[in-house]
Structures are given as structure tokens and as C-alpha cells.
Design an enzyme around this catalytic site. Structure first.
Site, PDB file in Angstrom:
ATOM      1  N   VAL A 163       0.829  -1.202   0.000  1.00  0.00           N
ATOM      2  CA  VAL A 163       0.000   0.000   0.000  1.00  0.00           C
ATOM      3  C   VAL A 163       0.869   1.260   0.000  1.00  0.00           C
ATOM      4  CG1 VAL A 163      -1.715   1.301   1.343  1.00  0.00           C
ATOM      5  CG2 VAL A 163      -1.915  -1.179   1.126  1.00  0.00           C
TER       6      VAL A 163
ATOM      7  N   LEU B  41     -18.753 -12.581  -9.630  1.00  0.00           N
ATOM      8  CA  LEU B  41     -19.712 -13.690  -9.680  1.00  0.00           C
ATOM      9  C   LEU B  41     -19.019 -14.982 -10.112  1.00  0.00           C
ATOM     10  CD1 LEU B  41     -23.106 -12.508 -11.253  1.00  0.00           C
ATOM     11  CD2 LEU B  41     -22.518 -12.855  -8.861  1.00  0.00           C
TER      12      LEU B  41
ATOM     13  N   GLY C 173     -15.641 -20.891  -7.865  1.00  0.00           N
ATOM     14  CA  GLY C 173     -14.442 -21.708  -8.055  1.00  0.00           C
ATOM     15  C   GLY C 173     -13.909 -22.279  -6.768  1.00  0.00           C
TER      16      GLY C 173
ATOM     17  N   GLY D  87      -8.752 -15.599  -2.202  1.00  0.00           N
ATOM     18  CA  GLY D  87      -7.546 -15.585  -1.373  1.00  0.00           C
ATOM     19  C   GLY D  87      -7.030 -14.183  -1.199  1.00  0.00           C
TER      20      GLY D  87
ATOM     21  N   CYS E 139      -6.072  -9.699   2.162  1.00  0.00           N
ATOM     22  CA  CYS E 139      -7.066  -8.745   2.686  1.00  0.00           C
ATOM     23  C   CYS E 139      -8.399  -9.369   3.072  1.00  0.00           C
ATOM     24  CB  CYS E 139      -7.299  -7.650   1.651  1.00  0.00           C
ATOM     25  SG  CYS E 139      -5.791  -6.787   1.238  1.00  0.00           S
TER      26      CYS E 139
ATOM     27  N   LYS F  50      -8.530 -11.734   6.261  1.00  0.00           N
ATOM     28  CA  LYS F  50      -8.143 -10.984   7.465  1.00  0.00           C
ATOM     29  C   LYS F  50      -9.201  -9.932   7.824  1.00  0.00           C
ATOM     30  CE  LYS F  50      -4.899  -7.600   7.060  1.00  0.00           C
ATOM     31  NZ  LYS F  50      -5.144  -6.311   7.680  1.00  0.00           N
TER      32      LYS F  50
HETATM   33  C1  UGA Z   1      -9.282  -6.562  -2.335  1.00  0.00           C
HETATM   34  C2  UGA Z   1     -10.303  -5.491  -2.746  1.00  0.00           C
HETATM   35  O1  UGA Z   1     -10.861  -5.815  -4.023  1.00  0.00           O
HETATM   36  C3  UGA Z   1      -9.650  -4.107  -2.796  1.00  0.00           C
HETATM   37  O2  UGA Z   1     -10.625  -3.127  -3.083  1.00  0.00           O
HETATM   38  C4  UGA Z   1      -9.018  -3.820  -1.419  1.00  0.00           C
HETATM   39  O3  UGA Z   1      -8.373  -2.570  -1.383  1.00  0.00           O
HETATM   40  C5  UGA Z   1      -7.989  -4.898  -1.103  1.00  0.00           C
HETATM   41  O4  UGA Z   1      -8.670  -6.190  -1.086  1.00  0.00           O
HETATM   42  C6  UGA Z   1      -7.381  -4.584   0.243  1.00  0.00           C
HETATM   43  O5  UGA Z   1      -8.099  -4.588   1.248  1.00  0.00           O
HETATM   44  O6  UGA Z   1      -6.208  -4.190   0.291  1.00  0.00           O
HETATM   45  P1  UGA Z   1      -7.412  -7.976  -3.613  1.00  0.00           P
HETATM   46  O7  UGA Z   1      -7.615  -8.947  -2.490  1.00  0.00           O
HETATM   47  O8  UGA Z   1      -6.033  -7.501  -3.924  1.00  0.00           O
HETATM   48  O9  UGA Z   1      -8.305  -6.647  -3.356  1.00  0.00           O
HETATM   49  O10 UGA Z   1      -7.961  -8.609  -4.987  1.00  0.00           O
HETATM   50  P2  UGA Z   1      -9.415  -8.889  -5.607  1.00  0.00           P
HETATM   51  O11 UGA Z   1      -9.343  -8.572  -7.055  1.00  0.00           O
HETATM   52  O12 UGA Z   1     -10.481  -8.261  -4.804  1.00  0.00           O
HETATM   53  O13 UGA Z   1      -9.537 -10.499  -5.502  1.00  0.00           O
HETATM   54  C7  UGA Z   1      -9.674 -11.185  -4.261  1.00  0.00           C
HETATM   55  C8  UGA Z   1      -9.893 -12.674  -4.525  1.00  0.00           C
HETATM   56  O14 UGA Z   1     -11.204 -12.922  -5.045  1.00  0.00           O
HETATM   57  C9  UGA Z   1      -8.923 -13.304  -5.520  1.00  0.00           C
HETATM   58  O15 UGA Z   1      -8.514 -14.574  -5.039  1.00  0.00           O
HETATM   59  C10 UGA Z   1      -9.762 -13.458  -6.775  1.00  0.00           C
HETATM   60  O16 UGA Z   1      -9.323 -14.474  -7.637  1.00  0.00           O
HETATM   61  C11 UGA Z   1     -11.108 -13.811  -6.149  1.00  0.00           C
HETATM   62  N1  UGA Z   1     -12.263 -13.632  -7.062  1.00  0.00           N
HETATM   63  C12 UGA Z   1     -12.540 -12.406  -7.566  1.00  0.00           C
HETATM   64  C13 UGA Z   1     -13.066 -14.726  -7.360  1.00  0.00           C
HETATM   65  O17 UGA Z   1     -12.825 -15.859  -6.887  1.00  0.00           O
HETATM   66  N2  UGA Z   1     -14.140 -14.553  -8.190  1.00  0.00           N
HETATM   67  C14 UGA Z   1     -14.461 -13.353  -8.711  1.00  0.00           C
HETATM   68  O18 UGA Z   1     -15.473 -13.266  -9.455  1.00  0.00           O
HETATM   69  C15 UGA Z   1     -13.635 -12.250  -8.409  1.00  0.00           C
END
Ligand code: UGA
Length: 417
Positions: free
Chosen positions: A11, A235, A238, A242, A245, A248
Site C-alpha cells: 500500500v 460472480l 471456483g 484468497g 485482505c 483478514k
Molecule cells: C481486495 C479489494 O478488491 C480491494 O478493493 C481492497 O483494497 C484490497 O482487497 C485490500 O483490502 O487491500 P485484492 O484482495 O487484492 O483486493 O484482490 P481482488 O481482485 O479483490 O480479488 C480477491 C480474490 O477474489 C482473488 O482470489 C480473486 O481471484 C477472487 N475472485 C474475484 C473470485 O474468486 N471470483 C471473482 O469473481 C472475483
């Protein structure tokens, strides 16, 4: 404006480089000497598109300086240090406290680290500076772009003066600036992550239900996503979500609500569902292959998300470990996360040189991170390298029709051939 940023992690580094891009003069401070030295040399210790080039250019222009301590008085400071999870799920604010005890702090210090409203108040009582809260909404893999093109900027302030300073910091960004109390800003951050994580656990449960009732999750997803009140994002069902963020923050929200006298019924199961999802994915592979002991499985993707090398809480790593425990020979490939995975998996798996080599003689393929490279693969070239015919999609991101045209069998969570 002269701005100090404390903490050169994910960050803090994005914040510092982003503020330099907004024409501020930035001092990035981190107590880790080795990290500071590497960053001064222009090297980012993790993979994040666009960040390293921008870092190098702002170091060269003098807009960004990276130091182990602050030796001047900036006009404003951002605190971006870690707030790790304690054993009971609460959030450890020791690193934030130690920054707030530093010399040369300005009158206004802005907390970007994720911490609950109650912890903000604890810091406020103990601090000699005015504190504000400006949570981050950066996704790993698109973090720098998210900084420069935010949907909104949340400003949790106590005074009109703090509001005015923070609005001028972000003046060049066009996003709406939502001004509220620090407590509301903190809760907005937790609510956003909990809402997104809940949506994923819910969609995963619906996919699990699709399996047992014989529905097709791809069709259900289309039917759901077509409702504008629901929308299409987040949506994809799978093997689970992970990252550092969601797990936690979801737990920290439930824990902090409990400590303040409210017991949530809905929040903790979001994590429970997620923790079981990789196991369900592996069970599906077992069922379709009629057992997996002694089989050879290709794994595409180890990172928790595309465009990152971060494997923290990665569902892909969870699935890999479960498959290994069942006696599977694994051939793994990830465009960026191989080195991090090697530190955890050692010589227990074969590290393939590319997508195709990973598939050589494989009984099945499991795709677990939604990298574009996997989506765009030429499936007939995959099919000829494999021994078996199953492609298991752990993120609902592959094009089922293309997979099937090559003669392979597509299986997702809630979707079977
Ligand atoms: C998340 C939030 O999206 C950010 O807005 C936030 O700032 C960040 O946490 C944080 O608190 O620092 P991040 O965890 O980096 O971001 O990534 P995401 O794109 O949100 O994905 C999180 C997980 O969800 C990944 O494992 C992704 O593969 C999964 N995911 C996402 C799915 O399994 N299905 C989906 O349709 C979308």
C-alpha cells in the site's frame, strides 16, 4: 505538498509513487534497511504492473526519496504500515503506534492502514497529532491503476481543515471525494471487503448447490448477472478467494463488532465457506478422475489473483497441497509466482517452463488463477500434450466452448460436461 509516507509495503509503495505522480514531493520511510536499499536502486520486491518503471522515474526526477527515518518536517504524513491479524482475529496496531511515536510528524497524520473504528479511537487518544482515515481500495495486480483511477476517495476527518488538506492532496484525481467521520471511513473499508467476500462465498455456495441439483452454474451466472441490481462482477465461482485482505478483514470486522457488543450471524461463515471451497474443488477432480492417487495433474496458476506473484491465502496453493497429500504428481506453472511457490513447495512438484510443458502427459489440468495467458491459450495445442481429457476451471474464467472444441472435457465448480 511535501508528504511523508510510512511503510514501503504494497500500500505504502503504491501511495508514495502515486502521490509523486500527482506532483507531490514524497518521502517514503521504512525501517527495513535492506528493503529501502533495494527500493532506492529502483527494485520493487513484488510483481505489480507499472509500479517499477514509475518508481525509477520518480527517484530519478527527485520527486520521491526513500529513507529509513524521517529527518525533516513534512506538511502531511500517511501511515501505511501493516496491521496483521492476531490469534483471536483482531487487528494488531503496534506498527501504527510506533509510527505515531516518530519524530518530525506533521500536525495532520492520515491512517491508510486498515484498522477498525475502535482502534482508530485508541490511536487518537494516544496521539499528539490530529488523525484522519483514508482507506485504500487497491487490488493487487491493478494497484497502481486503481490509485490513479479510483471509483471514490473516502476521507474520514474530524475537522474542515483536514478535509481541505486531503481534498487538495487528491485534487488531480477526478473521483468523488466522500467526506465522513474516521469511524465511518474505517467501516466503509471493512464493509467493502466483507461485501465482496460475502458475494464470493455466496456464489460459491450457489455453485455447490448447482452441482447437487444438476443445474448449470454458467447459465445461472448469466441469469443472475443480467439483473442490473446484482451486476456481473465478482460472480465467478471456483476454488475460493484468497489474498492478504479478504480473509483478514472479514474476520477483523466480526471480531471488532463482537468486542463492541454486536454478534454478527452472517460474517464468520463467509470465511468458513471459503476455507472448504478448495477441498470441494479437489473432491470434484477426484470424483471425475475416479481417484487421483498416482495421477499426473497440470496446475496453471499459483498466485491468489492474476497479475501478482502473491501466494498468500491462495486457493491455488491450498488445492496444490491437498492434491499432493493425495499422492498426485503435480506439474505447476504460473507466470510470476513460481519463486514464491518454490519457497513453500520445495521439490514436491515439477516446475514447468510454460503452460504447454506443464500439460505433458497430464491426466487432467486444473486452472486456478485467472491469468490472461491461460484464457488465450490455443486449446488444440494443449490437448495434444495431455494424456487425459479433463480441464478443471477453478476460477470460472476459461472459455468452455473453446476447451470443448479441442476435444477436452470442461469441468467448473457447478459446471460439468
Ligand atoms: C481486495 C479489494 O478488491 C480491494 O478493493 C481492497 O483494497 C484490497 O482487497 C485490500 O483490502 O487491500 P485484492 O484482495 O487484492 O483486493 O484482490 P481482488 O481482485 O479483490 O480479488 C480477491 C480474490 O477474489 C482473488 O482470489 C480473486 O481471484 C477472487 N475472485 C474475484 C473470485 O474468486 N471470483 C471473482 O469473481 C472475483
Amino acid at each position: 505538498m511535501q508528504i511523508a509516507v510510512f511503510g514501503a509495503g504494497y500500500v505504502g509503495l503504491v501511495q508514495a509513487v502515486g502521490l509523486a505522480e500527482l506532483d507531490h514531493e514524497v518521502f517514503l520511510v521504512d525501517i527495513d534497511e535492506a528493503k529501502v536499499e533495494a527500493l532506492q536502486g529502483g527494485s520493487v520486491p513484488f510483481y505489480e504492473p507499472g509500479l517499477e518503471d514509475a518508481l525509477k522515474s520518480y527517484i530519478a526526477s527527485g520527486a520521491l526519496r526513500i529513507e529509513t527515518s524521517l529527518d525533516r518536517n513534512p506538511e502531511l504524513a500517511f501511515v501505511c504500515v501493516q496491521t496483521p491479524q492476531l490469534g483471536d482475529g483482531s487487528c494488531n496496531i503496534a506498527a501504527v503506534k510506533s509510527v505515531l511515536a516518530s519524530a518530525h510528524l506533521p500536525e495532520l497524520v492520515v491512517i491508510k492502514s486498515t484498522l477498525p473504528p475502535t482502534e482508530f479511537r485508541v490511536l487518537e487518544v494516544e496521539s499528539n497529532c490530529e488523525l484522519a482515515m483514508n482507506p485504500e481500495f487497491l487490488r493487487e495486480g491493478t494497484a497502481f491503476d486503481d490509485f490513479l483511477n479510483p471509483d471514490r476517495i473516502v476521507l474520514g476527518v474530524r475537522t474542515p481543515e483536514a478535509e481541505q488538506v486531503l481534498c487538495s492532496v487528491y485534487e488531480k484525481l477526478e473521483a468523488p471525494k466522500l467526506v465522513m467521520s474516521p469511524e465511518s471511513a474505517s467501516l466503509t473499508k471493512y464493509a467493502a471487503n466483507t461485501m465482496l467476500a460475502s458475494r464470493l462465498s455466496l456464489i460459491n455456495e450457489i455453485a455447490n448447490i448447482a452441482e447437487v441439483v444438476g443445474a448449470d452454474m454458467d447459465a445461472v451466472r448469466e441469469g443472475l448477472g443480467s439483473d442490473p441490481r446484482i451486476g456481473r462482477q465478482f460472480l465467478r465461482s471456483g476454488a475460493g478467494f484468497g489474498g492478504s485482505c479478504f480473509p483478514k478483514d472479514v474476520l477483523a470486522l466480526a471480531t471488532s463488532a463482537h468486542a463492541s457488543g454486536y454478534d454478527s450471524k452472517l460474517i464468520r461463515p463467509v470465511i468458513e465457506v471459503n476455507e472448504e471451497q478448495a477441498g470441494r474443488f479437489v473432491a470434484k477432480i477426484e470424483q471425475e478422475l475416479g481417484g487421483v492417487n498416482g495421477k499426473r495433474i497440470a496446475v496453471w496458476g499459483l498466485a491468489f489473483n492474476k497479475n501478482t506473484d502473491d501466494i498468500r491465502e491462495s486457493p491455488a496453493m491450498r488445492a496444490v497441497k491437498l492434491l499432493l497429500a493425495k499422492g498426485v504428481f503435480l506439474s505447476v506453472y504460473d507466470p510470476e509466482a513460481m519463486q514464491n511457490a518454490r519457497a513453500e513447495l520445495g521439490s514436491d512438484v515439477h516446475y514447468a517452463a510454460d503452460v504447454l510443458e506443464a500439460c505433458d502427459d497430464a491426466d487432467a489440468l486444473a486452472a486456478l488463477t485467472e491469468w490472461d495467458e491461460f484464457k488465450e491459450v490455443e486449446w488444440p495445442r494443449v490437448a495434444v500434450r495431455m494424456k487425459g481429457g479433463f480441464v478443471f476451471d477453478g476460477k470460472s474464467f476459461l472459455d468452455r466452448a473453446s476447451v470443448e472444441r479441442s476435444g477436452l472435457k470442461y469441468a467448473g465448480v457447478g459446471v460439468c460436461d
